[in-house]
Design an enzyme around this catalytic site. Sequence first.
Site, PDB file in Angstrom:
ATOM      1  N   PRO A  10      29.210  29.890  27.059  1.00 15.24           N
ATOM      2  CG  PRO A  10      28.931  28.698  29.024  1.00 15.24           C
ATOM      3  CD  PRO A  10      29.721  28.708  27.754  1.00 15.24           C
ATOM      4  CG  ASN A  11      25.728  33.117  30.528  1.00 18.39           C
ATOM      5  OD1 ASN A  11      24.540  33.143  30.254  1.00 18.39           O
ATOM      6  ND2 ASN A  11      26.218  32.313  31.464  1.00 18.39           N
ATOM      7  NE  ARG A  18      22.802  39.476  32.021  1.00 21.36           N
ATOM      8  CZ  ARG A  18      23.292  38.393  32.641  1.00 21.36           C
ATOM      9  NH1 ARG A  18      23.610  38.436  33.916  1.00 21.36           N
ATOM     10  NH2 ARG A  18      23.489  37.272  31.981  1.00 21.36           N
ATOM     11  CE1 TYR A  23      33.542  38.423  32.199  1.00 17.30           C
ATOM     12  CE2 TYR A  23      31.271  38.884  32.786  1.00 17.30           C
ATOM     13  CZ  TYR A  23      32.413  38.140  32.946  1.00 17.30           C
ATOM     14  OH  TYR A  23      32.449  37.119  33.854  1.00 17.30           O
ATOM     15  CG  ASN A  73      35.987  33.396  26.813  1.00 15.80           C
ATOM     16  OD1 ASN A  73      35.867  32.597  27.737  1.00 15.80           O
ATOM     17  ND2 ASN A  73      35.846  34.709  26.978  1.00 15.80           N
ATOM     18  CB  ALA A  76      30.923  29.169  33.388  1.00 18.12           C
ATOM     19  CG  HIS A  79      36.094  28.063  35.585  1.00 20.47           C
ATOM     20  ND1 HIS A  79      37.400  28.460  35.360  1.00 20.47           N
ATOM     21  CD2 HIS A  79      35.316  29.133  35.279  1.00 20.47           C
ATOM     22  CE1 HIS A  79      37.392  29.734  34.955  1.00 20.47           C
ATOM     23  NE2 HIS A  79      36.150  30.158  34.891  1.00 20.47           N
ATOM     24  CG  ASP A  86      38.074  14.171  27.409  1.00 15.86           C
ATOM     25  OD1 ASP A  86      39.188  14.426  27.896  1.00 15.86           O
ATOM     26  OD2 ASP A  86      37.238  13.423  27.966  1.00 15.86           O
ATOM     27  CD  GLU A  97      40.976  28.375  28.664  1.00  9.31           C
ATOM     28  OE1 GLU A  97      41.001  27.192  28.248  1.00  9.31           O
ATOM     29  OE2 GLU A  97      40.758  28.680  29.850  1.00  9.31           O
ATOM     30  CG  HIS A  99      39.455  33.206  30.539  1.00  9.72           C
ATOM     31  ND1 HIS A  99      38.219  32.609  30.522  1.00  9.72           N
ATOM     32  CD2 HIS A  99      40.364  32.207  30.571  1.00  9.72           C
ATOM     33  CE1 HIS A  99      38.373  31.302  30.559  1.00  9.72           C
ATOM     34  NE2 HIS A  99      39.668  31.025  30.590  1.00  9.72           N
ATOM     35  CB  SER A 101      37.405  39.079  33.598  1.00  9.68           C
ATOM     36  OG  SER A 101      37.137  37.691  33.768  1.00  9.68           O
ATOM     37  NE  ARG A 106      35.498  37.575  37.717  1.00  6.50           N
ATOM     38  CZ  ARG A 106      34.578  37.263  36.799  1.00  6.50           C
ATOM     39  NH1 ARG A 106      34.960  37.052  35.536  1.00  6.50           N
ATOM     40  NH2 ARG A 106      33.314  37.174  37.128  1.00  6.50           N
ATOM     41  NE  ARG A 110      34.293  34.035  38.269  1.00  5.27           N
ATOM     42  CZ  ARG A 110      33.125  33.782  37.662  1.00  5.27           C
ATOM     43  NH1 ARG A 110      33.103  33.184  36.495  1.00  5.27           N
ATOM     44  NH2 ARG A 110      31.981  34.143  38.232  1.00  5.27           N
TER      45      ARG A 110
HETATM   46  O1  CA2 Z   1      36.553  36.501  31.584  1.00  8.13           O
HETATM   47  C1  CA2 Z   1      36.048  35.698  30.796  1.00  8.13           C
HETATM   48  O2  CA2 Z   1      36.112  35.829  29.573  1.00  8.13           O
HETATM   49  C2  CA2 Z   1      35.236  34.512  31.334  1.00  8.13           C
HETATM   50  O3  CA2 Z   1      35.476  33.400  30.476  1.00  8.13           O
HETATM   51  C3  CA2 Z   1      33.787  34.921  31.287  1.00  8.13           C
HETATM   52  C4  CA2 Z   1      32.845  33.878  31.895  1.00  8.13           C
HETATM   53  C5  CA2 Z   1      33.317  33.445  33.280  1.00  8.13           C
HETATM   54  O4  CA2 Z   1      32.509  32.382  33.763  1.00  8.13           O
HETATM   55  C6  CA2 Z   1      34.765  32.997  33.260  1.00  8.13           C
HETATM   56  O5  CA2 Z   1      35.161  32.670  34.580  1.00  8.13           O
HETATM   57  C7  CA2 Z   1      35.663  34.108  32.731  1.00  8.13           C
HETATM   58  C8  CA2 Z   1      31.435  34.437  32.034  1.00  8.13           C
HETATM   59  C9  CA2 Z   1      30.849  34.950  30.753  1.00  8.13           C
HETATM   60  C10 CA2 Z   1      29.604  35.707  31.085  1.00  8.13           C
HETATM   61  O6  CA2 Z   1      29.494  36.720  30.146  1.00  8.13           O
HETATM   62  C11 CA2 Z   1      28.577  37.712  30.371  1.00  8.13           C
HETATM   63  C12 CA2 Z   1      28.656  38.783  29.537  1.00  8.13           C
HETATM   64  C13 CA2 Z   1      27.780  39.826  29.711  1.00  8.13           C
HETATM   65  C14 CA2 Z   1      26.853  39.778  30.677  1.00  8.13           C
HETATM   66  C15 CA2 Z   1      26.796  38.690  31.510  1.00  8.13           C
HETATM   67  C16 CA2 Z   1      27.644  37.646  31.369  1.00  8.13           C
END
Ligand code: CA2
Length: 142
Positions: A10-11, A18, A23, A73, A76, A79, A86, A97, A99, A101, A106, A110
């Site tokens: 997601p996201n 953003r 990221y 990846n 969220a 976590h 599963d 896996e 990530h 960041s 953080r 996380r």
């Molecule tokens: O660092 C990573 O790749 C994460 O998987 C990114 C997730 C975060 O919840 C994990 O803890 C670490 C969040 C992805 C959100 O991605 C965005 C990208 C651009 C703008 C806003 C959010």
Amino acid sequence: MKRIAVLNGPNLDRLGKRQPELYGSQTLEDLENQLQAAFTDVDFMFFQSNHEGALVSKISKLADEGCDGIVFNPAAYSHTSIALRDALGGAKIPTIEVHISNVHKRERFRHHSHTANESIGVIAGLGFKGYHYAVQHLIELS
Ligand code: CA2
């Protein structure tokens, strides 16, 4: 030819739009193009979803699709999601896996990943390079 799935949660469809300080400024499409250009002998399956169930369904179908490895990846959902853990356990496909960041620098929530328990390795904090290293490692397996 190896078939490798690159799954993003997601996201991550918002990459480059953003939070560049966390990221980077490149998009998900940039990442997919870079991987395809770097690994011309890999048959990639790219998939992104903001929905947990869609990711579960995709993972469970990958074995039937002849997938040799997964770069994942879960964002969220790493976590929170027992369902994705599963699904990976049931698929029995080597998974790394990634990530973007460094989740360990953080917030505490996380630091734990349910999905990491079903992965052969985890790469965090290396930006898009993490995906490249993960693909390279999966190619070198067997
Ligand atoms: O660092 C990573 O790749 C994460 O998987 C990114 C997730 C975060 O919840 C994990 O803890 C670490 C969040 C992805 C959100 O991605 C965005 C990208 C651009 C703008 C806003 C959010």
